[in-house]
Design a protein around this motif. Structure first.
Motif, PDB file in Angstrom:
ATOM      1  N   LEU A   1     101.043  57.693  34.636  1.00 56.00           N
ATOM      2  CA  LEU A   1     100.665  56.928  35.834  1.00 56.00           C
ATOM      3  C   LEU A   1      99.999  55.651  35.343  1.00 56.00           C
ATOM      4  N   LEU A   2     100.706  54.550  35.459  1.00 50.05           N
ATOM      5  CA  LEU A   2     100.278  53.295  34.855  1.00 50.05           C
ATOM      6  C   LEU A   2      99.881  52.268  35.894  1.00 50.05           C
ATOM      7  N   GLY A   3      98.841  51.532  35.590  1.00 47.06           N
ATOM      8  CA  GLY A   3      98.422  50.457  36.478  1.00 47.06           C
ATOM      9  C   GLY A   3      97.201  49.763  35.931  1.00 47.06           C
ATOM     10  N   PRO A   4      97.018  48.482  36.244  1.00 54.72           N
ATOM     11  CA  PRO A   4      95.805  47.781  35.809  1.00 54.72           C
ATOM     12  C   PRO A   4      94.579  48.355  36.507  1.00 54.72           C
ATOM     13  N   ASN A   5      93.412  48.045  35.999  1.00 51.86           N
ATOM     14  CA  ASN A   5      92.177  48.521  36.617  1.00 51.86           C
ATOM     15  C   ASN A   5      92.116  48.083  38.079  1.00 51.86           C
TER      16      ASN A   5
ATOM     17  N   THR B   1     105.201  59.895  26.622  1.00 48.95           N
ATOM     18  CA  THR B   1     106.291  60.214  27.539  1.00 48.95           C
ATOM     19  C   THR B   1     107.145  58.986  27.816  1.00 48.95           C
ATOM     20  N   SER B   2     108.363  59.224  28.251  1.00 47.84           N
ATOM     21  CA  SER B   2     109.219  58.125  28.706  1.00 47.84           C
ATOM     22  C   SER B   2     109.324  58.105  30.226  1.00 47.84           C
ATOM     23  N   ASP B   3     108.685  59.070  30.901  1.00 46.13           N
ATOM     24  CA  ASP B   3     108.714  59.140  32.373  1.00 46.13           C
ATOM     25  C   ASP B   3     107.430  58.552  32.936  1.00 46.13           C
ATOM     26  N   ILE B   4     107.570  57.443  33.649  1.00 46.22           N
ATOM     27  CA  ILE B   4     106.365  56.768  34.120  1.00 46.22           C
ATOM     28  C   ILE B   4     106.493  56.338  35.575  1.00 46.22           C
ATOM     29  N   MET B   5     105.326  56.089  36.157  1.00 48.38           N
ATOM     30  CA  MET B   5     105.234  55.558  37.514  1.00 48.38           C
ATOM     31  C   MET B   5     104.262  54.387  37.470  1.00 48.38           C
ATOM     32  N   LEU B   6     104.715  53.234  37.893  1.00 45.48           N
ATOM     33  CA  LEU B   6     103.884  52.033  37.887  1.00 45.48           C
ATOM     34  C   LEU B   6     103.278  51.834  39.270  1.00 45.48           C
TER      35      LEU B   6
END
Length: 323
Positions: free
Chosen positions: A52-56, A218-223
């Motif tokens: 689970l990716l995202g800036p602060n 992992t290669s599975d991500i959510m932006l």
């Protein structure tokens, strides 16, 4: 338009991971006064490690808290293993949580702390202590298990949090920024442990604002940004989306003008600008350019002092996707 036609035109819910759906969120939103935390998110999360990716400030922690039942969304529903997290407390036996913020009893030893939290899951004192010892062994803290937590470094404290999340052997784990403050050895150990849990068919949600850290797990991500899902799926596909736009590389070299002339000969170079510390190069083929720069410097006896990229961070990724 009849009902059947309307249903077929509903947007498809993103499905991330492998196998059966483990976590299901439908149209969840949460706001704090005029501030939107998450905005109408629907997603299905399956087995394996999911980044689970995202800036602060993007809404990662708010989404985590909604998925784990710590916060109740204003709208929408969340289920884990087909159980509603707000009406069926039995589901929490299957969840392990590593929060971003520390919340320790500082004078407890690591073993006392993990045993205490494991007992809250309903285990006997004997069983809880055994599970706690096993979990501390998993995070390589056996040698320090009897030391007070107040004496631990930030990286060791992170590993204690992971141990308490693992001790009761849950099938679903949430790790909120687990690599923050860890040293290189501790970081490597946590990354390997997360990958191992994914290989054991557990569902592991790992949040981070650092793209390359998650790529190692992992290669599975959510932006996510501003409370919305911007992109999801395979990280390599998303990287290809990013790499379609010119990629900036900052260089510090001993002879910037001569090096600029050498780089200008290549077709993928979009622009070259001189900076106070050297050059900023924009390229349409970043992987090729990254490989070329050190070789070119070596071949022409030019010293390459530093090479970095403002586009190799998550904020640049989101800026590109939003625009």
């Amino acid at each position: 338009m009849n009902q059947k036609q309307h249903e077929t035109q509903q947007p498809q819910v993103p499905k991330i991971g492998h196998g059966d759906v483990v976590i299901s969120a439908r149209r969840i939103s949460l706001w704090y006064g005029p501030v939107i935390g998450i905005n109408n998110i629907s997603v299905d999360l399956c087995q394996g490690v999911i980044g689970l990716l995202g800036p602060n400030g993007a809404g990662k922690s708010t989404l985590m808290k909604c998925l784990t039942g710590q916060l109740t969304p204003k709208t929408g529903t969340v289920s884990i293993l087909k159980k509603n997290i707000h009406t069926d407390a039995s589901v929490f036996m299957q969840i392990g949580l590593v929060p971003e913020q520390d919340a320790f009893y500082e004078d407890m030893s690591a073993l006392q702390f993990v045993t205490y939290l494991t007992r809250l899951q309903g285990f006997t004192a004997h069983d809880a202590e055994k599970l706690a010892k096993d979990a501390l062994g998993e995070v390589a803290l056996t040698d320090r298990q009897n030391d007070a937590i107040r004496s631990f470094s930030k990286g060791m404290r992170q590993r204690v949090k992971i141990a308490q999340a693992l001790a009761h052997k849950p099938n679903v784990l949430f790790l909120d920024e687990p690599l923050t403050g860890t040293d290189p050895i501790g970081r490597r150990h946590i990354i390997d442990l997360v990958k191992k849990m994914g290989d054991e068919n557990k569902t592991v949600i790992v949040s981070s604002h650092v793209l390359h850290e998650v790529e190692q797990m992992t290669s599975d991500i959510m932006l996510i940004n501003r409370g919305r899902i911007l992109a999801d799926g395979n990280v390599y596909h998303i990287r290809n989306m990013i790499d379609d736009h010119p990629h900036s590389i900052n260089l510090e070299v001993s002879e910037p003008r001569r090096f600029a002339a050498l780089l200008a000969e290549y077709e993928d170079i979009v622009s070259i600008e001189f900076t106070s510390r050297g050059l900023q190069v924009a390229t349409k083929k970043p992987d090729e350019c990254y490989a070329r720069i050190p070789a070119l410097a070596l071949d022409h006896n030019i010293t390459l002092h530093a090479m970095s990229s403002p586009d190799n961070n998550l904020m640049a990724v989101f800026k590109y996707l939003v625009n």
